[in-house]
Write a protein that holds these residues in place. Structure first.
Motif, PDB file in Angstrom:
ATOM      1  N   VAL A   1       0.846  -1.199   0.000  1.00  0.00           N
ATOM      2  CA  VAL A   1       0.000   0.000   0.000  1.00  0.00           C
ATOM      3  C   VAL A   1       0.883   1.251   0.000  1.00  0.00           C
ATOM      4  N   LEU A   2       0.363   2.296  -0.617  1.00  0.00           N
ATOM      5  CA  LEU A   2       1.088   3.553  -0.681  1.00  0.00           C
ATOM      6  C   LEU A   2       0.807   4.365   0.577  1.00  0.00           C
ATOM      7  N   LEU A   3       1.855   4.748   1.265  1.00  0.00           N
ATOM      8  CA  LEU A   3       1.683   5.532   2.488  1.00  0.00           C
ATOM      9  C   LEU A   3       2.480   6.822   2.411  1.00  0.00           C
TER      10      LEU A   3
ATOM     11  N   LEU B   1       5.348  15.575  -8.348  1.00  0.00           N
ATOM     12  CA  LEU B   1       5.459  16.902  -7.771  1.00  0.00           C
ATOM     13  C   LEU B   1       5.312  16.845  -6.264  1.00  0.00           C
ATOM     14  N   ASN B   2       5.130  15.644  -5.727  1.00  0.00           N
ATOM     15  CA  ASN B   2       5.054  15.509  -4.285  1.00  0.00           C
ATOM     16  C   ASN B   2       6.443  15.247  -3.735  1.00  0.00           C
ATOM     17  N   VAL B   3       6.900  16.148  -2.900  1.00  0.00           N
ATOM     18  CA  VAL B   3       8.207  15.924  -2.305  1.00  0.00           C
ATOM     19  C   VAL B   3       8.094  15.343  -0.909  1.00  0.00           C
ATOM     20  N   GLN B   4       6.847  15.082  -0.486  1.00  0.00           N
ATOM     21  CA  GLN B   4       6.662  14.411   0.799  1.00  0.00           C
ATOM     22  C   GLN B   4       7.278  13.026   0.748  1.00  0.00           C
ATOM     23  N   ASN B   5       7.528  12.493   1.904  1.00  0.00           N
ATOM     24  CA  ASN B   5       8.039  11.143   1.981  1.00  0.00           C
ATOM     25  C   ASN B   5       6.894  10.164   1.713  1.00  0.00           C
ATOM     26  N   VAL B   6       6.946   9.557   0.547  1.00  0.00           N
ATOM     27  CA  VAL B   6       5.885   8.665   0.100  1.00  0.00           C
ATOM     28  C   VAL B   6       6.534   7.334  -0.221  1.00  0.00           C
ATOM     29  N   ASP B   7       5.945   6.244   0.269  1.00  0.00           N
ATOM     30  CA  ASP B   7       6.574   4.962  -0.059  1.00  0.00           C
ATOM     31  C   ASP B   7       5.573   3.817   0.028  1.00  0.00           C
ATOM     32  N   TRP B   8       5.951   2.749  -0.629  1.00  0.00           N
ATOM     33  CA  TRP B   8       5.163   1.521  -0.574  1.00  0.00           C
ATOM     34  C   TRP B   8       5.537   0.716   0.664  1.00  0.00           C
ATOM     35  N   HIS B   9       4.522   0.070   1.241  1.00  0.00           N
ATOM     36  CA  HIS B   9       4.755  -0.794   2.390  1.00  0.00           C
ATOM     37  C   HIS B   9       3.964  -2.077   2.210  1.00  0.00           C
ATOM     38  N   SER B  10       4.590  -3.176   2.531  1.00  0.00           N
ATOM     39  CA  SER B  10       3.881  -4.453   2.492  1.00  0.00           C
ATOM     40  C   SER B  10       2.709  -4.414   3.471  1.00  0.00           C
ATOM     41  N   VAL B  11       1.565  -4.912   3.037  1.00  0.00           N
ATOM     42  CA  VAL B  11       0.418  -4.922   3.961  1.00  0.00           C
ATOM     43  C   VAL B  11       0.640  -5.886   5.116  1.00  0.00           C
ATOM     44  N   TYR B  12       1.654  -6.731   4.993  1.00  0.00           N
ATOM     45  CA  TYR B  12       1.917  -7.688   6.064  1.00  0.00           C
ATOM     46  C   TYR B  12       2.979  -7.189   7.042  1.00  0.00           C
ATOM     47  N   GLU B  13       3.568  -6.048   6.719  1.00  0.00           N
ATOM     48  CA  GLU B  13       4.563  -5.463   7.623  1.00  0.00           C
ATOM     49  C   GLU B  13       4.410  -3.961   7.618  1.00  0.00           C
ATOM     50  N   LEU B  14       3.382  -3.498   8.277  1.00  0.00           N
ATOM     51  CA  LEU B  14       3.079  -2.073   8.236  1.00  0.00           C
ATOM     52  C   LEU B  14       3.837  -1.323   9.325  1.00  0.00           C
ATOM     53  N   PRO B  15       4.229  -0.091   9.034  1.00  0.00           N
ATOM     54  CA  PRO B  15       4.884   0.737  10.050  1.00  0.00           C
ATOM     55  C   PRO B  15       3.838   1.303  11.013  1.00  0.00           C
ATOM     56  N   ASN B  16       4.247   2.143  11.919  1.00  0.00           N
ATOM     57  CA  ASN B  16       3.305   2.845  12.793  1.00  0.00           C
ATOM     58  C   ASN B  16       2.394   3.726  11.965  1.00  0.00           C
ATOM     59  N   LEU B  17       1.113   3.551  12.164  1.00  0.00           N
ATOM     60  CA  LEU B  17       0.155   4.278  11.327  1.00  0.00           C
ATOM     61  C   LEU B  17      -0.594   5.331  12.130  1.00  0.00           C
TER      62      LEU B  17
END
Lengths: 243, 243
Positions: free
Chosen positions: A44-46, A129-145
DNA sequence: GCAAAAGTGTTCAATGTACACCCATGC
DNA sequence: GCATGGGTGTACATTGAACACTTTTGC
């Protein structure tokens, strides 16, 4: 107490505070769980938040619903703003409205999920054009949301699996032409379990939405695999929003 | 133009109008499609509107979401206010947010559906405090409906059918003890088609959530039918909100 | 020639579907 | 005794699940 907490971020003065307390208007957002298939499977894109609340935590892309757009349009817009992709599968899944889900105000969010091809988004990252930190994350290993976004993602995964059993949405995650092994891996990634190759092929072919090509993948160093694409005529009778 | 239409019913003055245009707050309601089984089969509870817009048209019971309650609580409250029933099956189904769905303002509605026993609601009609024109209508012969409530009901019927195939929700529409014929008629009313009696019984019994009683219906003038009830232990592992 | 992925059928179990007659009761 | 709804079983078709070997290619 609650009342103050709910209104303190609004800065238009007492009249607005009064309105907030006595009428029933709320902030309404759409949040879009954007799925793709990449190296680690279903991802998923976070977006990493740069402000409080939940500074540095990761969040699903979202945004306020504007007065002149409907919910689907708002979701499309949020998706486009983040990824520059259009014309993807997008489906409303659930509305989250706990009064405490947002620590600063009452925000009701209508959540969607989208399926995009990893290829397509690479393009947009290049010209992004988004310079925010955007990244893909495995749905089975999600970071703090942030917020209740873990719930929203869990719900989206469940709904995606339901959809997959009922309608052929998997091709939304693949390039136009793909091999049967690609397709099977997509199913396996979404359902999170192994499928027997022969049974999978038999079932998929019996559904009749695959178009066989006389082209073969010239990928690696093994036997080339036949390429297939989805037959639009069959697909168009299915539900979901194609934007 | 649109802007005026959207804000004209709000009467707190210019500051609120400004807020309405520039921030993204909306009125949020819950609408509850209340199903039951009665003489004409699957029916929904509708309220005849006494005011514009859509004066005299029929509408699904609904109400504004309060700041301190979550969406499920709001739906429970609306249901209780209308029917005085509690502890019924209630499930969020879809959120409707077209900017034009309400002719006077931007109202986003989170729709739910509920399943109640026709018996239970009779009680509340007797002691009812609502003097509005409230009545049951067959889902297959609906009157003129306000707003987009026809869409909402259609969506609810689809969702109810989906639920019925997946989980044993039908008992929510029946008294505690019922005959297999009652149960079959409930299925037939919801799915809107005939089911073979022997196949239905075989299937239902194999699911293992029926409790057989040594009591028999002494209803009409025919052979008495055995009574069954649902086995709570099995039911409790299922989804849906029991309030 | 061998490593690696592509491709291909059969058997068995479980589930779904079609279909017709006897049973218990009230009148 | 008859009308009415309650109750029951079997045969067939469809679907799902388990399971292993040959083929084609690049190196």
């Amino acid at each position: 107490m609650r009342y103050n907490r709910l209104v303190k971020h609004i800065d238009f003065g007492i009249v607005v505070m009064y309105m907030y307390a006595e009428t029933k208007t709320h902030e309404v957002t759409v949040d879009v769980v954007i799925f793709t298939i990449r190296d680690r499977g279903l991802e998923v894109l976070l977006v990493q938040r740069e402000q409080e609340p939940f500074k540095d935590a990761w969040a699903i892309p979202g945004g306020f619903v504007r007065m002149t757009e409907n919910l689907d349009e708002a979701a499309k817009r949020v998706l486009y703003e983040r990824t520059r992709v259009q014309n993807v599968y997008l489906e409303q899944q659930y509305t989250f409205g706990d009064p405490l889900r947002h620590p600063k105000s009452r925000v009701i969010t209508v959540s969607y999920f989208a399926l995009i091809r990893a290829d397509d988004i690479h393009l947009s990252f290049d010209t992004g054009l988004n310079v925010q930190n955007v990244d893909w994350h495995s749905v089975y290993e999600l970071p703090n949301l942030a917020f209740d976004h873990d719930q929203i993602i869990k719900h989206a995964v469940r709904k995606l699996r339901d959809r997959l059993e009922a309608t052929p949405v998997a091709f939304q995650l693949l390039p136009k032409k793909f091999t049967l092994t690609d397709l099977q891996k997509t199913y396996e990634n979404i359902l999170n379990n192994r499928i027997d190759k022969r049974n999978f092929r038999k079932k998929i072919m019996s559904l009749g939405f695959l178009l066989e090509h006389n082209e073969f993948s010239k990928s690696s160093s093994k036997r080339p695999a036949r390429l297939y694409s989805f037959n639009k005529d069959v697909i168009e009778s299915k539900k979901g929003i194609f934007i």
